[in-house]
Design a protein around this motif. Structure first.
Motif, PDB file in Angstrom:
ATOM      1  N   ARG A  86       0.791  -1.319  -0.112  1.00 18.71           N
ATOM      2  CA  ARG A  86       0.114  -0.014   0.054  1.00 18.71           C
ATOM      3  C   ARG A  86       1.007   1.291   0.067  1.00 18.71           C
ATOM      4  O   ARG A  86       0.697   1.969  -0.626  1.00 18.71           O
ATOM      5  CB  ARG A  86      -0.873  -0.236   1.002  1.00 18.71           C
ATOM      6  CG  ARG A  86      -1.802   1.107   1.372  1.00 18.71           C
ATOM      7  CD  ARG A  86      -2.643   1.238   0.096  1.00 18.71           C
ATOM      8  NE  ARG A  86      -3.834   2.618   0.405  1.00 18.71           N
ATOM      9  CZ  ARG A  86      -4.131   3.358  -0.699  1.00 18.71           C
ATOM     10  NH1 ARG A  86      -3.796   2.954  -2.224  1.00 18.71           N
ATOM     11  NH2 ARG A  86      -4.932   4.314  -0.605  1.00 18.71           N
ATOM     12  N   ILE A  87       1.918   1.396   0.739  1.00 16.02           N
ATOM     13  CA  ILE A  87       2.795   2.487   0.860  1.00 16.02           C
ATOM     14  C   ILE A  87       3.298   2.621  -0.587  1.00 16.02           C
ATOM     15  O   ILE A  87       3.522   3.796  -1.103  1.00 16.02           O
ATOM     16  CB  ILE A  87       3.878   2.323   1.830  1.00 16.02           C
ATOM     17  CG1 ILE A  87       3.296   2.402   3.189  1.00 16.02           C
ATOM     18  CG2 ILE A  87       4.914   3.252   1.578  1.00 16.02           C
ATOM     19  CD1 ILE A  87       4.199   1.734   4.294  1.00 16.02           C
ATOM     20  N   ALA A  88       3.875   1.697  -1.476  1.00 14.16           N
ATOM     21  CA  ALA A  88       4.387   1.968  -2.721  1.00 14.16           C
ATOM     22  C   ALA A  88       3.430   2.580  -3.600  1.00 14.16           C
ATOM     23  O   ALA A  88       3.900   3.181  -4.422  1.00 14.16           O
ATOM     24  CB  ALA A  88       4.714   0.398  -3.331  1.00 14.16           C
ATOM     25  N   GLU A  89       1.904   2.306  -3.361  1.00 14.12           N
ATOM     26  CA  GLU A  89       0.772   3.069  -4.185  1.00 14.12           C
ATOM     27  C   GLU A  89       0.928   4.263  -3.926  1.00 14.12           C
ATOM     28  O   GLU A  89       0.501   5.304  -4.707  1.00 14.12           O
ATOM     29  CB  GLU A  89      -0.231   2.162  -4.073  1.00 14.12           C
ATOM     30  CG  GLU A  89      -0.326   0.719  -4.181  1.00 14.12           C
ATOM     31  CD  GLU A  89      -1.709   0.054  -3.947  1.00 14.12           C
ATOM     32  OE1 GLU A  89      -1.846  -1.088  -4.257  1.00 14.12           O
ATOM     33  OE2 GLU A  89      -2.357   0.723  -3.058  1.00 14.12           O
ATOM     34  N   LEU A  90       1.278   4.801  -2.916  1.00 17.60           N
ATOM     35  CA  LEU A  90       1.159   6.024  -2.229  1.00 17.60           C
ATOM     36  C   LEU A  90       2.529   7.136  -2.214  1.00 17.60           C
ATOM     37  O   LEU A  90       2.202   8.313  -2.276  1.00 17.60           O
ATOM     38  CB  LEU A  90       0.620   6.024  -0.831  1.00 17.60           C
ATOM     39  CG  LEU A  90      -0.661   5.388  -0.637  1.00 17.60           C
ATOM     40  CD1 LEU A  90      -1.255   5.226   0.912  1.00 17.60           C
ATOM     41  CD2 LEU A  90      -1.843   5.954  -1.547  1.00 17.60           C
ATOM     42  N   LEU A  91       3.416   6.497  -2.270  1.00 20.52           N
ATOM     43  CA  LEU A  91       4.667   7.266  -2.270  1.00 20.52           C
ATOM     44  C   LEU A  91       5.016   7.958  -3.598  1.00 20.52           C
ATOM     45  O   LEU A  91       4.452   7.655  -4.414  1.00 20.52           O
ATOM     46  CB  LEU A  91       6.037   6.307  -2.169  1.00 20.52           C
ATOM     47  CG  LEU A  91       6.196   5.442  -1.086  1.00 20.52           C
ATOM     48  CD1 LEU A  91       7.327   4.401  -1.038  1.00 20.52           C
ATOM     49  CD2 LEU A  91       6.696   6.536   0.313  1.00 20.52           C
ATOM     50  N   PRO A  92       5.490   9.228  -3.048  1.00 23.19           N
ATOM     51  CA  PRO A  92       5.860  10.207  -4.373  1.00 23.19           C
ATOM     52  C   PRO A  92       6.854   9.625  -5.536  1.00 23.19           C
ATOM     53  O   PRO A  92       7.674   8.757  -4.913  1.00 23.19           O
ATOM     54  CB  PRO A  92       6.496  11.574  -3.661  1.00 23.19           C
ATOM     55  CG  PRO A  92       6.031  11.653  -2.529  1.00 23.19           C
ATOM     56  CD  PRO A  92       5.934   9.970  -2.003  1.00 23.19           C
ATOM     57  N   GLU A  93       6.703   9.758  -6.740  1.00 23.92           N
ATOM     58  CA  GLU A  93       7.291   9.068  -7.800  1.00 23.92           C
ATOM     59  C   GLU A  93       8.878   9.673  -7.639  1.00 23.92           C
ATOM     60  O   GLU A  93       9.732   8.883  -8.401  1.00 23.92           O
ATOM     61  CB  GLU A  93       6.747   9.371  -8.868  1.00 23.92           C
ATOM     62  CG  GLU A  93       5.475   8.757  -9.311  1.00 23.92           C
ATOM     63  CD  GLU A  93       4.825   8.724 -10.693  1.00 23.92           C
ATOM     64  OE1 GLU A  93       5.713   9.483 -11.518  1.00 23.92           O
ATOM     65  OE2 GLU A  93       3.777   8.206 -11.058  1.00 23.92           O
ATOM     66  N   ASP A  94       9.189  10.917  -7.002  1.00 22.60           N
ATOM     67  CA  ASP A  94      10.392  11.437  -7.256  1.00 22.60           C
ATOM     68  C   ASP A  94      11.191  10.708  -6.109  1.00 22.60           C
ATOM     69  O   ASP A  94      12.344  11.193  -6.076  1.00 22.60           O
ATOM     70  CB  ASP A  94      10.319  12.932  -6.986  1.00 22.60           C
ATOM     71  CG  ASP A  94       9.800  13.304  -5.823  1.00 22.60           C
ATOM     72  OD1 ASP A  94       9.251  12.453  -4.982  1.00 22.60           O
ATOM     73  OD2 ASP A  94      10.063  14.608  -5.611  1.00 22.60           O
ATOM     74  N   ARG A  95      10.737   9.766  -5.357  1.00 23.43           N
ATOM     75  CA  ARG A  95      11.581   9.343  -4.112  1.00 23.43           C
ATOM     76  C   ARG A  95      12.890   8.692  -4.110  1.00 23.43           C
ATOM     77  O   ARG A  95      13.129   8.098  -5.094  1.00 23.43           O
ATOM     78  CB  ARG A  95      10.584   8.298  -3.293  1.00 23.43           C
ATOM     79  CG  ARG A  95      10.538   6.850  -4.299  1.00 23.43           C
ATOM     80  CD  ARG A  95       9.568   5.952  -3.598  1.00 23.43           C
ATOM     81  NE  ARG A  95       9.127   4.756  -4.477  1.00 23.43           N
ATOM     82  CZ  ARG A  95       8.307   4.729  -5.379  1.00 23.43           C
ATOM     83  NH1 ARG A  95       7.616   5.904  -5.714  1.00 23.43           N
ATOM     84  NH2 ARG A  95       7.939   3.602  -5.941  1.00 23.43           N
ATOM     85  N   VAL A  96      13.784   9.309  -3.070  1.00 23.51           N
ATOM     86  CA  VAL A  96      14.786   8.294  -3.014  1.00 23.51           C
ATOM     87  C   VAL A  96      14.841   7.884  -1.742  1.00 23.51           C
ATOM     88  O   VAL A  96      14.571   8.296  -0.597  1.00 23.51           O
ATOM     89  CB  VAL A  96      16.061   9.534  -2.982  1.00 23.51           C
ATOM     90  CG1 VAL A  96      17.300   8.929  -2.445  1.00 23.51           C
ATOM     91  CG2 VAL A  96      16.334  10.157  -4.395  1.00 23.51           C
ATOM     92  N   VAL A  97      15.032   6.495  -1.560  1.00 18.68           N
ATOM     93  CA  VAL A  97      14.865   5.546  -0.530  1.00 18.68           C
ATOM     94  C   VAL A  97      16.098   5.494   0.097  1.00 18.68           C
ATOM     95  O   VAL A  97      17.032   5.019  -0.498  1.00 18.68           O
ATOM     96  CB  VAL A  97      14.153   4.240  -0.856  1.00 18.68           C
ATOM     97  CG1 VAL A  97      13.854   3.441   0.406  1.00 18.68           C
ATOM     98  CG2 VAL A  97      12.623   4.561  -1.668  1.00 18.68           C
ATOM     99  N   VAL A  98      16.251   5.563   1.644  1.00 12.78           N
ATOM    100  CA  VAL A  98      17.429   5.565   2.366  1.00 12.78           C
ATOM    101  C   VAL A  98      17.080   4.222   3.291  1.00 12.78           C
ATOM    102  O   VAL A  98      15.941   4.593   4.021  1.00 12.78           O
ATOM    103  CB  VAL A  98      18.228   6.687   3.007  1.00 12.78           C
ATOM    104  CG1 VAL A  98      18.634   7.540   1.985  1.00 12.78           C
ATOM    105  CG2 VAL A  98      17.091   7.385   3.627  1.00 12.78           C
ATOM    106  N   SER A  99      17.993   3.339   3.622  1.00 16.22           N
ATOM    107  CA  SER A  99      17.310   2.369   4.249  1.00 16.22           C
ATOM    108  C   SER A  99      18.497   2.024   5.417  1.00 16.22           C
ATOM    109  O   SER A  99      19.656   1.852   5.135  1.00 16.22           O
ATOM    110  CB  SER A  99      17.188   0.901   3.597  1.00 16.22           C
ATOM    111  OG  SER A  99      17.176  -0.167   4.484  1.00 16.22           O
ATOM    112  N   ASP A 100      17.958   1.726   6.623  1.00 17.40           N
ATOM    113  CA  ASP A 100      18.861   1.425   7.876  1.00 17.40           C
ATOM    114  C   ASP A 100      18.901  -0.147   7.672  1.00 17.40           C
ATOM    115  O   ASP A 100      18.449  -0.856   6.722  1.00 17.40           O
ATOM    116  CB  ASP A 100      18.083   1.745   8.969  1.00 17.40           C
ATOM    117  CG  ASP A 100      19.120   1.759  10.037  1.00 17.40           C
ATOM    118  OD1 ASP A 100      20.052   1.246  10.219  1.00 17.40           O
ATOM    119  OD2 ASP A 100      18.760   2.318  11.420  1.00 17.40           O
ATOM    120  N   GLY A 101      19.564  -0.841   8.431  1.00 18.85           N
ATOM    121  CA  GLY A 101      19.558  -2.141   8.423  1.00 18.85           C
ATOM    122  C   GLY A 101      18.712  -2.831   9.627  1.00 18.85           C
ATOM    123  O   GLY A 101      18.590  -2.246  10.506  1.00 18.85           O
TER     124      GLY A 101
END
Length: 575
Positions: free
Chosen positions: A391-406
């Motif tokens: 569901r989040i994938a459907e709502l996230l802005p298209e210009d996103r840059v995703v940073v991930s912790d571990g």
């Protein structure tokens, strides 16, 4: 007259435009010169680890080297974990630190050169007469070898007058590594011949291919050979034609996609290290698959590789395209097939079509890439992370840059959130198997990509470990930033690996923390998410003006009973 610290600041500012750090006795004169005499932007973080993490994320998001800074002693030791991560991930950056005086260590000093060396980082120490030149050498070393470098300013030298800042030469950078020698040329011939004759060709690319700028050449090679494509977790999005791309390989890959990879008869890997996770612990390719690797490493990085070329990924891919386009004789007298209207070739490529039976057009890539949709709620009544991620994938802005912790949660974003290019998905901490580097990653990425929405994905364990820099993230990104905290009230990976073995779970559990309240305390908007309906706020937030909306913290109260497929793979291997 300019001080030694000013020489460092003025010279460094010729090569970096962003510096992150915490001020202390050892770097006070450096920061004063940086602020008053250069155009570089200094962004304060709240923990010294964050200085290195932010500089790391800045490079991964933009390809531009940045710097971190801390004082000596305790300030420097706080940077060590992040420094080790940057070494393991091959990220160039400069860490400017104070250091013990030239007369010798004081009671609160430590052997900083030895500590940096222990995690693989080289230290350059400036003096009164060579500060500018040493700074250039440090930048050159970082960029040449793609590693972090420590630039140390001794305490009793920092404020000494050093005269006018001398003109310093630009860093010398090595040219891309071209295939050299009879062996390399012969191996490229062999790879081209294998691709030409393959019935089910497959191309895999990693972060090294992205850093080499190989995307266009790899796209041409895939079109030319009719190959299916995929990437490592750090190379996702590198292939320009997504219609035939299977996504991420390894534990983050969809099961149907991984089954297709196992049917490949020829696989060529560009700029991917083929670590145990990418290789599914040795099960990525079937025993009969001919596997070739192109990399700048000295030798093949996995036992399943049958042919290796040491070369820049872009140059090697272009060489293969040239061979296959020209009808090159590979030593067996065979010539390339001519293009025919029903051959499945790409129109307008200007290259010969290699296979009359393009494998990639005979499979349903979309179906192969499908993941489990999950349930609205897990059996324990908490949110199912799979359905939440979808569901989040459907709502996230298209210009996103995703940073991930571990942490255990890394499976969800990597599986369910597509990104447009490798510099739009950063996993900071995984190279060194560490957690707690998420919040300061937002700081570096936000400064590097001012046109994008920075999305942090973090667990509650790592989120708490770095909580001081939640404030830094909110301040740096503002309405261009948001965070998704997968809150299962546990160190999920430990529960999955050791709780299942019967070990005491007390040390693995965390009292449930209200991250929404944490965010609100430092100026963000916090939302506790217990149902999919609660994610509707993300939909309205995404439509608001970034200049007026607040940083958004989504505190997802997820079930710890839903185990990510990559973690199930690890459990299986370690059981």
């Amino acid at each position: 007259m300019p001080s030694v610290s000013a020489h460092v600041a003025l010279t460094l500012a010729q090569h970096v435009d962003a510096v992150f750090g915490v001020m202390g006795n050892g770097n006070a004169y450096f920061l004063d010169a940086l602020e008053t005499q250069t155009d570089a932007t200094f962004t304060a973080v709240r923990h010294e680890q964050g200085a290195v993490v932010a500089a790391d994320a800045h490079f991964r998001a933009s390809g531009r080297i940045a710097a971190g800074t801390s004082t000596y002693g305790a300030g420097f030791t706080n940077t060590i974990t992040a420094l080790a991560e940057a070494v393991q991930a091959h990220v160039p950056l400069v860490l400017v630190v104070g250091d013990e005086p030239t007369s010798g260590p004081r009671p609160w000093d430590v052997d900083q050169i030895a500590l940096a060396s222990a995690v693989g980082a080289r230290t350059y120490t400036v003096g009164r007469t060579d500060a500018a030149a040493t700074t250039v050498i440090a930048v050159e070393h970082a960029l040449t070898y793609r590693v972090p470098v420590v630039l140390a300013i001794p305490y009793d030298v920092a404020a000494l007058e050093a005269g006018a800042v001398p003109a310093a030469p630009a860093p010398r950078l090595p040219a891309p590594l071209a295939p050299r020698g009879v062996f390399a040329e012969g191996m490229l011939d062999e790879i081209a011949a294998a691709l030409r004759d393959a019935e089910r060709p497959f191309l895999l690319a990693g972060r090294g291919a992205w850093l080499a700028g190989a995307g266009e050449a790899l796209g041409a090679l895939a079109a030319q050979t009719g190959a299916l494509t995929a990437s490592s977790a750090l190379g996702r999005g590198i292939f320009p034609d997504t219609r035939y791309d299977l996504g991420v390989t390894g534990g983050f890959g969809a099961e149907g996609a991984m089954e297709l990879v196992r049917t490949a008869d020829v696989a060529v890997v560009f700029g991917a290290s083929l670590n145990q996770f990418t290789m599914r612990f040795g099960d990525l390719f079937a025993p009969g698959t001919r596997v070739f690797q192109v990399d700048t490493a000295p030798a093949a990085t996995h036992a399943h590789v049958g042919g290796f070329v040491r070369a820049d990924a872009r140059l090697a891919a272009e060489a293969l395209v040239t061979r296959l386009s020209s009808g090159h004789d590979f030593g067996d007298g065979a010539e390339l097939a001519e293009a025919t209207p029903d051959s499945g070739g790409e129109s307008g490529t200007g290259s010969a079509v290699v296979s009359a039976r393009p494998w990639r057009e005979t499979v349903d890539v979309a179906a192969a890439r499908a993941y489990e949709p999950g349930d609205d709620l897990a059996p324990d009544g908490r949110l199912d992370p799979r359905s939440a991620a979808r569901r989040i994938a459907e709502l996230l802005p298209e210009d996103r840059v995703v940073v991930s912790d571990g942490g255990h949660f890394i499976g969800w974003a990597n599986m369910y959130w597509p990104v447009a290019a490798p510099d739009r998905m950063m996993m900071i901490g995984t190279a060194f198997q560490s957690i707690g580097q998420g919040w300061p990653s937002v700081v570096g990425a936000a400064l590097a990509r001012r046109d994008a929405t920075i999305v942090l994905t973090s667990g509650d364990g790592g989120g708490l470990m770095a909580i001081a820099d939640l404030e830094s993230a909110v301040r740096a990104a503002g309405g261009r930033g948001m965070a998704v905290v997968w809150n299962d009230a546990a160190y999920g990976a430990e529960v999955n690996l050791y709780g299942l073995k019967g070990l005491a779970e007390g040390p693995m559990r965390i009292p449930e923390v209200d991250f929404a309240a944490f965010g609100a305390a430092v100026g963000a908007e916090g939302v506790v998410v217990r149902t999919l309906h609660d994610l509707d706020r993300l939909a309205t937030w995404a439509e608001e003006d970034p200049a007026t909306r607040r940083f958004l913290v989504l505190d997802l109260r997820i079930s710890g009973d839903v185990i990510a497929p990559y973690q199930q793979e690890i459990i299986r291997v370690n059981s």
